[in-house]
Scaffold this motif. Sequence first.
Motif, PDB file in Angstrom:
ATOM      1  N   GLN A   8       0.860  -1.175   0.000  1.00  0.00           N
ATOM      2  CA  GLN A   8       0.000   0.000   0.000  1.00  0.00           C
ATOM      3  C   GLN A   8       0.898   1.227   0.000  1.00  0.00           C
ATOM      4  O   GLN A   8       2.054   1.170   0.415  1.00  0.00           O
ATOM      5  N   SER A  32     -12.465   2.694   0.722  1.00  0.00           N
ATOM      6  CA  SER A  32     -12.512   1.345   1.285  1.00  0.00           C
ATOM      7  C   SER A  32     -13.712   1.210   2.209  1.00  0.00           C
ATOM      8  O   SER A  32     -14.158   2.188   2.810  1.00  0.00           O
ATOM      9  N   ALA A  60      -9.147   2.259  -2.390  1.00  0.00           N
ATOM     10  CA  ALA A  60      -8.613   1.105  -3.103  1.00  0.00           C
ATOM     11  C   ALA A  60      -9.033   1.124  -4.562  1.00  0.00           C
ATOM     12  O   ALA A  60     -10.052   1.696  -4.929  1.00  0.00           O
ATOM     13  N   ARG A  68      -3.503  -0.395  -2.457  1.00  0.00           N
ATOM     14  CA  ARG A  68      -4.354   0.340  -1.514  1.00  0.00           C
ATOM     15  C   ARG A  68      -3.628   1.625  -1.158  1.00  0.00           C
ATOM     16  O   ARG A  68      -2.404   1.677  -1.103  1.00  0.00           O
TER      17      ARG A  68
END
Length: 144
Positions: A8, A32, A60, A68
């Motif tokens: 991420q 998210s 995301a 992410r």
Amino acid sequence: MTSIKQFQVTFDCAEPERVARFWCEVLGYVVSPPPEGFDTWEAYKDSLPPGQQLTGFACADPTGVGPRMYFQRVPEGKVVKNRVHLDVRVGTGLVGEERLAALESECARLLPLGAVRGQLLLADDENESCLNMQDVEGNEFCLD
């Protein structure tokens, strides 16, 4: 040797939700889902003690391909140039005027979202043209 499958990108910022929503618009990402046990982010935020209600926010890639993005509140402001930045690839495979038009078009889309236009770097012997930008909190990124 272990093979990394996912990662991420984390941003330090003052207003996590604001910056996250900006990047959702830039990248076509979605917010998210709220933490397990909560129907909405508002319900989750309301469950937290004062001062901790907006400490982080995530978004995301809806296709599951891209990383992410996590945005965490930090007390200090941004004071120097980013050591890492995102390149938003809007001109891949394009050259010359066609590439410049793609960069300008994307810049025009992002300005009303709060982006700030930076310097246009024209193509040279080694690099294609790109356009430096800043997000809603001054984090640098490039339209490439």
